[in-house]
Design an enzyme around this catalytic site. Sequence first.
Site, short mmCIF file in Angstrom:
data_model
loop_
_atom_site.label_atom_id
_atom_site.label_comp_id
_atom_site.label_asym_id
_atom_site.label_seq_id
_atom_site.Cartn_x
_atom_site.Cartn_y
_atom_site.Cartn_z
N PHE A 6 45.04 80.96 45.96
CA PHE A 6 43.82 80.16 45.77
C PHE A 6 43.36 79.57 47.10
CE2 PHE A 6 44.59 78.59 41.10
CZ PHE A 6 44.24 79.83 40.63
N GLN A 21 36.52 70.00 46.60
CA GLN A 21 37.55 71.04 46.62
C GLN A 21 38.89 70.33 46.78
OE1 GLN A 21 38.87 73.65 45.69
NE2 GLN A 21 37.33 75.00 46.62
N TYR A 60 33.25 69.54 50.15
CA TYR A 60 34.36 70.23 50.83
C TYR A 60 34.86 69.39 52.01
CZ TYR A 60 32.62 73.97 47.97
OH TYR A 60 32.22 74.71 46.89
N HIS A 90 39.49 64.07 40.10
CA HIS A 90 39.13 65.22 39.25
C HIS A 90 40.30 66.20 39.30
CE1 HIS A 90 36.67 68.39 37.41
NE2 HIS A 90 37.01 69.19 38.40
N SER A 132 38.40 62.84 35.61
CA SER A 132 37.97 64.01 34.85
C SER A 132 39.00 65.12 34.96
CB SER A 132 36.60 64.50 35.35
OG SER A 132 36.61 64.67 36.75
N GLN A 181 50.67 81.34 43.56
CA GLN A 181 49.31 81.16 43.04
C GLN A 181 48.52 80.17 43.93
OE1 GLN A 181 48.90 78.76 39.48
NE2 GLN A 181 47.75 80.40 38.49
N GLU A 229 39.50 69.38 34.57
CA GLU A 229 38.79 70.66 34.55
C GLU A 229 39.61 71.74 33.84
OE1 GLU A 229 36.89 71.94 38.27
OE2 GLU A 229 37.87 73.88 37.99
N ASP A 256 30.16 82.30 43.75
CA ASP A 256 30.37 83.41 44.70
C ASP A 256 30.03 84.71 44.00
OD1 ASP A 256 31.49 81.98 46.96
OD2 ASP A 256 33.12 81.50 45.56
N ALA A 269 32.74 83.67 38.14
CA ALA A 269 31.90 84.18 39.23
C ALA A 269 30.87 85.18 38.70
CB ALA A 269 32.79 84.86 40.27
P1 FAD Z 1 26.56 75.58 48.27
O1 FAD Z 1 26.49 74.11 48.23
O2 FAD Z 1 25.30 76.33 48.05
O3 FAD Z 1 27.25 75.98 49.65
C1 FAD Z 1 27.71 77.30 49.88
C2 FAD Z 1 27.68 77.62 51.38
O4 FAD Z 1 26.32 77.77 51.82
C3 FAD Z 1 28.27 76.54 52.28
O5 FAD Z 1 28.86 77.19 53.38
C4 FAD Z 1 27.06 75.73 52.74
O6 FAD Z 1 27.25 75.11 54.00
C5 FAD Z 1 25.97 76.79 52.78
N1 FAD Z 1 24.65 76.29 52.37
C6 FAD Z 1 24.40 75.45 51.33
N2 FAD Z 1 23.07 75.25 51.19
C7 FAD Z 1 22.48 75.96 52.15
C8 FAD Z 1 21.12 76.17 52.53
N3 FAD Z 1 20.12 75.59 51.83
N4 FAD Z 1 20.85 76.98 53.59
C9 FAD Z 1 21.85 77.58 54.27
N5 FAD Z 1 23.17 77.42 53.96
C10 FAD Z 1 23.48 76.63 52.91
N6 FAD Z 1 33.04 78.54 41.42
C11 FAD Z 1 32.77 79.25 40.30
O7 FAD Z 1 32.47 80.46 40.39
N7 FAD Z 1 32.79 78.66 39.07
C12 FAD Z 1 33.08 77.36 38.88
O8 FAD Z 1 33.10 76.86 37.76
C13 FAD Z 1 33.39 76.57 40.05
N8 FAD Z 1 33.66 75.25 39.95
C14 FAD Z 1 33.89 74.50 41.08
C15 FAD Z 1 34.11 73.13 40.96
C16 FAD Z 1 34.33 72.35 42.08
C17 FAD Z 1 34.55 70.86 41.91
C18 FAD Z 1 34.34 72.95 43.38
C19 FAD Z 1 34.61 72.13 44.60
C20 FAD Z 1 34.12 74.32 43.50
C21 FAD Z 1 33.88 75.11 42.37
N9 FAD Z 1 33.62 76.49 42.45
C22 FAD Z 1 33.36 77.22 41.32
C23 FAD Z 1 33.64 77.17 43.76
C24 FAD Z 1 32.24 77.30 44.38
O9 FAD Z 1 31.39 78.02 43.53
C25 FAD Z 1 32.39 78.03 45.72
O10 FAD Z 1 33.08 77.19 46.62
C26 FAD Z 1 31.11 78.56 46.32
O11 FAD Z 1 31.47 79.39 47.44
C27 FAD Z 1 30.15 77.51 46.85
O12 FAD Z 1 29.52 76.83 45.85
P2 FAD Z 1 28.68 75.50 46.20
O13 FAD Z 1 28.04 75.07 44.96
O14 FAD Z 1 29.52 74.54 46.92
O15 FAD Z 1 27.60 76.16 47.19
#
Ligand code: FAD
Length: 288
Positions: A213, A173, A142, A263, A12, A209, A14, A106, A48
């Site tokens: 990141f 990631q 991650y 990806h 895929s 960059q 992105e 975030d 974000a």
């Molecule tokens: P989560 O899975 O919710 O995890 C976030 C943190 O909270 C982690 O430290 C985890 O250990 C903790 N956690 C998770 N669930 C719980 C719970 N139930 N209770 C307590 N703690 C918990 N960001 C964007 O803004 N836009 C995008 O389009 C985007 N695309 C991405 C695509 C990929 C493939 C990846 C890997 C990342 C992407 N990101 C994007 C970044 C991502 O949004 C950030 O890394 C964000 O900080 C975490 O998102 P997550 O969905 O992994 O969160």
Amino acid sequence: MESQRKYPKYFSFEFFPPKNEAGEEKLRNTRETLAQLNPCLFSVTFGAGGSTRERTFDTVTEIKQQSHIDVAPHLSCISSTVEGIREILNRYIDQGIRYLVALRGDIPSGMGSPGEFHYANQLVEFIRKETGDHFHIEVAAYPEFHPQAPDAGTDLNNFKRKVEAGADGAMTQYFYNPDAYFRFVESCEKMGLDLPIVPGIMPITNFTQLARFSDICGAEIPRWIRKRLEAYGEDMESLRRFGVEVTTKLCRDLLEGGAPGLHFYTLNNAEPTVEIWNNLGIVSETRV
Ligand code: FAD
């Protein structure tokens, strides 16, 4: 890693939603070039705090209408309301979208409240409750652990919550140390998690960059790579060649080690991805 070999290989690409007409034109050219590689999926990021909600939607619908490749919007839930998420899901269903990348996202610094969802597992659960099996849902993983996680075990357990909530697959990631990925997958296997975990690949084209990141997202650039990139200075052509070489080897090691696809974080540029792809000699015939 053996569990990953049973999945069909899944490739895929992105993109991010462009900000202006020049960016739109560039993305059109990029995706037309990349469509020729026959990937399984294109995906489009979500800014974000919902900052690109409409631009993501417009980019996704344009791809859906103009390309033969399936497209997945990313959807992040932080700062969102239940009603806002329900509405966007329904709009995607109306457009015939079948794939989603479900994320927490975030909160941009100094902006807004966390909203009604706090973690991605809650979003996955909500999507399943509202839309059943309509969407194929990807979540983030991650291998070097999420920067806010207190420790590796907690982060793995939180990853498990997303899988149990109904994720079909995960995209990682980016990272440059394949062992981080292999160990992460082995930990998932020990926890009984059964889903394809596709490595995220960031081609290297610009050291400043990439360093920025990586500091934000907690991805490690190994010292030997960092030192070489620094040494190229303004010699962008040598840096680009080194980047392609390093990333090609990473992809090859991952695929040979059993990774179920790749990806690519294209940053809306086709060239580095095409070059890596050609070096690998990938022939993609599968669909998710
Ligand atoms: P989560 O899975 O919710 O995890 C976030 C943190 O909270 C982690 O430290 C985890 O250990 C903790 N956690 C998770 N669930 C719980 C719970 N139930 N209770 C307590 N703690 C918990 N960001 C964007 O803004 N836009 C995008 O389009 C985007 N695309 C991405 C695509 C990929 C493939 C990846 C890997 C990342 C992407 N990101 C994007 C970044 C991502 O949004 C950030 O890394 C964000 O900080 C975490 O998102 P997550 O969905 O992994 O969160």
